[in-house]
Scaffold this motif. Sequence first.
Motif, PDB file in Angstrom:
ATOM      1  N   LEU A  96      -1.197   3.485  -3.524  1.00 23.33           N
ATOM      2  CA  LEU A  96       0.216   3.412  -3.152  1.00 23.33           C
ATOM      3  C   LEU A  96       1.104   4.021  -4.235  1.00 23.33           C
ATOM      4  O   LEU A  96       2.131   4.656  -3.929  1.00 23.33           O
ATOM      5  N   ALA A  97       0.723   3.831  -5.518  1.00 26.97           N
ATOM      6  CA  ALA A  97       1.496   4.426  -6.611  1.00 26.97           C
ATOM      7  C   ALA A  97       1.445   5.952  -6.545  1.00 26.97           C
ATOM      8  O   ALA A  97       2.456   6.628  -6.804  1.00 26.97           O
TER       9      ALA A  97
ATOM     10  N   ALA B 103       4.338  10.885  -5.119  1.00 25.17           N
ATOM     11  CA  ALA B 103       4.539  12.073  -4.280  1.00 25.17           C
ATOM     12  C   ALA B 103       5.874  12.008  -3.539  1.00 25.17           C
ATOM     13  O   ALA B 103       6.581  13.020  -3.404  1.00 25.17           O
ATOM     14  N   SER B 104       6.246  10.831  -3.046  1.00 32.31           N
ATOM     15  CA  SER B 104       7.527  10.689  -2.334  1.00 32.31           C
ATOM     16  C   SER B 104       8.713  10.867  -3.274  1.00 32.31           C
ATOM     17  O   SER B 104       9.732  11.465  -2.895  1.00 32.31           O
TER      18      SER B 104
ATOM     19  N   TYR C 284      12.322   9.354   1.102  1.00 33.63           N
ATOM     20  CA  TYR C 284      12.981   8.109   0.686  1.00 33.63           C
ATOM     21  C   TYR C 284      12.381   6.921   1.447  1.00 33.63           C
ATOM     22  O   TYR C 284      12.070   5.880   0.841  1.00 33.63           O
ATOM     23  N   LEU C 285      12.223   7.074   2.760  1.00 30.37           N
ATOM     24  CA  LEU C 285      11.643   6.003   3.572  1.00 30.37           C
ATOM     25  C   LEU C 285      10.192   5.750   3.184  1.00 30.37           C
ATOM     26  O   LEU C 285       9.743   4.597   3.104  1.00 30.37           O
TER      27      LEU C 285
ATOM     28  N   ILE D   5       8.598   2.289   1.935  1.00 34.38           N
ATOM     29  CA  ILE D   5       7.471   1.709   2.682  1.00 34.38           C
ATOM     30  C   ILE D   5       6.329   1.382   1.721  1.00 34.38           C
ATOM     31  O   ILE D   5       5.687   0.323   1.824  1.00 34.38           O
ATOM     32  N   CYS D   6       6.099   2.271   0.757  1.00 36.52           N
ATOM     33  CA  CYS D   6       5.075   2.014  -0.263  1.00 36.52           C
ATOM     34  C   CYS D   6       5.418   0.756  -1.061  1.00 36.52           C
ATOM     35  O   CYS D   6       4.540  -0.079  -1.345  1.00 36.52           O
ATOM     36  N   LEU D   7       6.690   0.612  -1.431  1.00 37.86           N
ATOM     37  CA  LEU D   7       7.116  -0.580  -2.167  1.00 37.86           C
ATOM     38  C   LEU D   7       6.946  -1.848  -1.335  1.00 37.86           C
ATOM     39  O   LEU D   7       6.529  -2.892  -1.852  1.00 37.86           O
ATOM     40  N   LEU D   8       7.258  -1.749  -0.031  1.00 39.34           N
ATOM     41  CA  LEU D   8       7.111  -2.905   0.859  1.00 39.34           C
ATOM     42  C   LEU D   8       5.645  -3.309   0.992  1.00 39.34           C
ATOM     43  O   LEU D   8       5.305  -4.499   0.912  1.00 39.34           O
TER      44      LEU D   8
END
Length: 572
Positions: A22-23, A28-29, A64-65, A69-72
Motif C-alpha cells: 500500500l505504501a 505512486a499516487s 488523490y482518491l 483509498i490506500c490510507l483508508l
Amino acid sequence: MIDKKLMSFPGIRRVLALLLGLALLQAASILGQACFLAKAITNLWEGKSLTEQWNWILAFVACYLLRHICLLLRTRILDNYAQQQAQRLRQDLLTKVFEQGPQIIQDQGTGNVTTMALEGIDQVENYLQLILAKVATMTIVPWVLLAAVWLLDWKSGAFLLAIYPLIIIFMIVLGYAAQAKADHQYHTYQLLSNHFVDSLRGIDTLRYLGLSRRYARSIFKTSERFRKATMSTLRIAILSTFALDFFTTLSIAVVAVILGIRLINGAILLFPALTILILSPEYFLPIRDFSNDYHATLDGKNALTAIEEILANKKNEIKMIELPTWRTDSHLTIQQLDFTYAKQTSPTLKQLDLAVTGFQKIGIIGLSGSGKSTLINLLGGFLNPDRAQIQIAGKTISSFEQPTWQRQLIYIPQNPYIFRATLRENIAFYRPSASIAAIKEAVKVVGLEQLVAELPHGLDTQIGEGARGLSGGQAQRIALARAFLDQQRKILLFDEPTAHLDIETEVELKERMLPLMENHLVFFATHRLHWMQEMDQIVVLDHGRIAEQGSLAQLQQQQGAFAKLSQSLRSV
C-alpha cells in the motif's frame, strides 16, 4: 524505532507486506498527483485553455482518491490487526496472572498490573497502529519520491539526499532524550498506580488510625511527581517536533529558492521545477509524521516491554500427583517449610512444621505481618514454598498447587469477590448446576432471607461491580452460602473473614459459620481471640515462625507465646 518483539507477533509479516504494498501504491499516487498538477499548471502558464487541462485535472483527482483509498485500507488493516493483538495480549496477560497467582501481584503491584491490563494494552494497540504505518511509509515513500526528483533534476535530488541523514541524526539525538524522559514517566506512573490502590485498600484502617490525611498528602506528592515527569516528557516531545518541523520547512524553503533562481537563469524548466517543489514536502512528510507521534509510540513501547516481562516469567514446574479425597483418617504433614516473597531479603515463613489429621479446626493466630495470610495462600496452592517436605495421605508433594487438592478447597478471604451476576449465580459459584431448592436452603442457613426479600428480582437480581451494592456482612454470607452449597469440598480456608465487620455482625455470622465447619478440615486465620475457643488446634505465628501450637487449654496452661499474644491483642 520499532520494537524487535513485534516481529514475533503472529501474522506480522503478512501485515507488513500488505502495508509495504500500500505504501508503494501511495508513493505512486503522490508522484502522479505532483506530475499531473504540475503539468496542468505548466500548460496554463504557457497560455493553453482550461478546457484542455481537464484530462490532467481528472488524472490528478484519480491519484488523490487512490492515495486516500490506500490510507483508508491501511487504517482498516491496522485497526483490525492491532485490536486482535491487543485482545491476545490481554488474554495472555490475564492467563499469566491467574497461572502465577498472588505471587505475580506481589512482585508487580496490584495497581501496576491493573493499569497494565487496561490502559497498558490500549497503549500497545495505539503503538501498533502508529509504528507499523510509520515504518512502512518511511521505508517506501521518501525513496520513491527521491528517485523521481533525481530523474527530474539530479542537483535537487542530491540536496534532498544530503539533508535527510542530518534530520535523522537530529531526531535520534532528541529521541534518546525523549525516551529517557518517557521511561522515567512510565516508572512514576507505575509507582502512582500501586500507591493509590494500596492506599485505597487500606483507607478504613488509615482513617481508624488517624493517618488518612498523611496518606492523602503522600498520594498528592506522588501524583505531583507524575505530573512533573509528564510535563518534562512533553517539553522534550514538543521541542523535538518543533525543531524537526523547523528544519524540514527550512529545507523545503531552500529547495524553493534554488529552484526559483535556476528558473530565472533558465537552468531548469517550469514543469520539473514545479514537480520537485510539490514533491519536496511529501518527501519530508513521513519523518515529520513519525516525529509528531514519537511520544505516543514510546508510551506503547514501554507498556509492551512491561507486559512482555510479565509474560516471560517462568513458573516452576510442579509435579502433578493424584491425591485422594480428604477423609476422617487422612493425614497432612508439613516439615521445614520456607517462603520468601520476591524483592524481600528475609523469609516470611521459615522452618514451619505442621501436622493435621482428619476433620478438625485449625486456628492460625498472630499479629499483623506474622505470616497468617501467607500460610493460607500456601495451603491453597496460590503460592509455592521455596522448600518444604509435604505429605498428604502418604504421598509426597513439593507444593499445594495440585488440581486434585485445590478441587477440594473452599476459600473465604476478608473481602469475598462478588461477580457481576445474579445473586443465584454468585451463590452457585462452586456448583453452577445446583437446584433452586438447594440455593434457597443455603440462603436460609446463612441468613440471607432479608436481603433476598429486599432485592427487586429476588435471587435473579444483578449484584456486584456497579450493580446492587452489598455490605461486608452480606458479602461474607454469600461466601458462606457457596461453602454450604458444595458439601463435597471438605477443606475450608478462612483468611481473616471477619476482619472488617463490626462485632454485632461478626457474632451473628459466627453462629452461622460454626455449623458449616463440622465434618470439614478448617484452617482459620484471624487475630480475633474469641474464635480460638472453637478451634481444635491453635497455631501461634510470630515473625514467620510457629511460636507455639496445641489446644486452647494447653496453650493457656503453658503461659507462653499465646498468653503474651492474648495480652497484647486485648491491650490494643
